[in-house]
Design a protein around this motif. Structure first.
Motif, PDB file in Angstrom:
ATOM      1  N   GLU A 179      27.771 -14.023  -0.651  1.00 12.35           N
ATOM      2  CA  GLU A 179      28.755 -12.954  -0.787  1.00 12.35           C
ATOM      3  C   GLU A 179      28.409 -11.852   0.213  1.00 12.35           C
ATOM      4  OE1 GLU A 179      28.708 -11.575  -4.799  1.00 12.35           O
ATOM      5  OE2 GLU A 179      28.931 -13.588  -5.625  1.00 12.35           O
ATOM      6  N   ALA A 180      29.364 -11.010   0.517  1.00 13.81           N
ATOM      7  CA  ALA A 180      29.184  -9.969   1.538  1.00 13.81           C
ATOM      8  C   ALA A 180      27.989  -9.064   1.244  1.00 13.81           C
ATOM      9  CB  ALA A 180      30.454  -9.139   1.671  1.00 13.81           C
ATOM     10  N   THR A 181      27.783  -8.686  -0.015  1.00 16.64           N
ATOM     11  CA  THR A 181      26.670  -7.785  -0.330  1.00 16.64           C
ATOM     12  C   THR A 181      25.322  -8.470  -0.111  1.00 16.64           C
ATOM     13  OG1 THR A 181      26.840  -8.370  -2.675  1.00 16.64           O
ATOM     14  CG2 THR A 181      27.933  -6.355  -1.979  1.00 16.64           C
ATOM     15  N   LYS A 182      25.221  -9.735  -0.495  1.00 16.08           N
ATOM     16  CA  LYS A 182      23.978 -10.486  -0.295  1.00 16.08           C
ATOM     17  C   LYS A 182      23.726 -10.720   1.196  1.00 16.08           C
ATOM     18  CE  LYS A 182      22.506 -11.134  -4.462  1.00 16.08           C
ATOM     19  NZ  LYS A 182      21.307 -10.448  -4.910  1.00 16.08           N
ATOM     20  N   LEU A 183      24.779 -10.973   1.945  1.00 14.68           N
ATOM     21  CA  LEU A 183      24.645 -11.160   3.384  1.00 14.68           C
ATOM     22  C   LEU A 183      24.162  -9.880   4.048  1.00 14.68           C
ATOM     23  CD1 LEU A 183      25.014 -13.004   5.827  1.00 14.68           C
ATOM     24  CD2 LEU A 183      27.393 -12.264   5.934  1.00 14.68           C
ATOM     25  N   TYR A 217      22.410 -24.854  10.467  1.00 14.86           N
ATOM     26  CA  TYR A 217      21.854 -24.796   9.116  1.00 14.86           C
ATOM     27  C   TYR A 217      21.961 -23.379   8.544  1.00 14.86           C
ATOM     28  CZ  TYR A 217      18.465 -24.594   5.349  1.00 14.86           C
ATOM     29  OH  TYR A 217      17.869 -24.379   4.137  1.00 14.86           O
ATOM     30  N   PHE A 218      21.488 -22.391   9.318  1.00 15.62           N
ATOM     31  CA  PHE A 218      21.538 -21.011   8.837  1.00 15.62           C
ATOM     32  C   PHE A 218      22.971 -20.511   8.720  1.00 15.62           C
ATOM     33  CE2 PHE A 218      17.046 -21.025   9.929  1.00 15.62           C
ATOM     34  CZ  PHE A 218      16.527 -20.382   8.827  1.00 15.62           C
ATOM     35  N   HIS A 219      23.837 -20.924   9.614  1.00 15.52           N
ATOM     36  CA  HIS A 219      25.254 -20.539   9.535  1.00 15.52           C
ATOM     37  C   HIS A 219      25.854 -21.033   8.228  1.00 15.52           C
ATOM     38  CE1 HIS A 219      29.609 -20.982  10.240  1.00 15.52           C
ATOM     39  NE2 HIS A 219      29.459 -19.848  10.899  1.00 15.52           N
ATOM     40  N   LEU A 271      24.333 -19.014   5.270  1.00 13.40           N
ATOM     41  CA  LEU A 271      24.809 -17.629   5.231  1.00 13.40           C
ATOM     42  C   LEU A 271      26.284 -17.543   4.862  1.00 13.40           C
ATOM     43  CD1 LEU A 271      22.885 -16.218   8.306  1.00 13.40           C
ATOM     44  CD2 LEU A 271      22.391 -15.811   5.883  1.00 13.40           C
ATOM     45  N   GLU A 272      27.057 -18.573   5.225  1.00 15.60           N
ATOM     46  CA  GLU A 272      28.476 -18.608   4.850  1.00 15.60           C
ATOM     47  C   GLU A 272      28.652 -18.657   3.341  1.00 15.60           C
ATOM     48  OE1 GLU A 272      31.751 -18.962   6.551  1.00 15.60           O
ATOM     49  OE2 GLU A 272      30.539 -17.778   7.935  1.00 15.60           O
ATOM     50  N   GLU A 273      27.672 -19.197   2.642  1.00 20.04           N
ATOM     51  CA  GLU A 273      27.739 -19.315   1.185  1.00 20.04           C
ATOM     52  C   GLU A 273      27.505 -17.984   0.469  1.00 20.04           C
ATOM     53  OE1 GLU A 273      24.799 -22.253   0.229  1.00 20.04           O
ATOM     54  OE2 GLU A 273      25.851 -23.846   1.311  1.00 20.04           O
TER      55      GLU A 273
END
Length: 116
Positions: A77-81, A68-70, A73-75
């Motif tokens: 963008e790099a900055t938000k991640l 679920y978290f994967h 988190l895949e959704e």
């Protein structure tokens, strides 16, 4: 990944263990496998399967939560991640609860959890 690097830096201070009463012998190692494996595909291949279960029910709660978290988190963008990872590392704590009585441990968890 910064989170995995941080886990490596913690080394011996990090306890890779789970003794959840909600998991069976086939799936208790999933927690460690998920933390240590490099890719989602590796984790999916290595986690235990619950005998006589089909579809999504054959996986442990550890793996279902990880998936679920994967996916979420895949959704990002790099900055938000990166912002999420920094917040997680700086603001979150893991607390171990030990007790001889399961009821007491659950009571302690609920008390701590209700306070946020």
């Amino acid at each position: 990944m910064k989170i995995l690097k941080k886990l490596d830096e913690l080394g011996e201070n990090l306890r890779y263990d789970s003794q959840s009463m909600n998991e069976n012998e086939n799936t208790r190692g999933d927690f460690v496998a998920i933390l240590k494996l490099a890719t989602f595909k590796d984790a999916e291949e290595k986690v235990g399967r619950i005998p006589n279960k089909r579809l999504d029910h054959k996986y442990s709660n550890y793996f279902k939560n990880f998936r679920y978290f994967h996916e979420k988190l895949e959704e990002l963008e790099a900055t938000k991640l990166n912002e999420f990872a920094q917040l997680l590392l700086e603001k979150c704590q893991v607390i171990e609860i030990r007790s001889w009585k399961v009821e007491q441990a659950i009571e302690m968890f609920n008390s701590l959890n209700s306070k946020g």
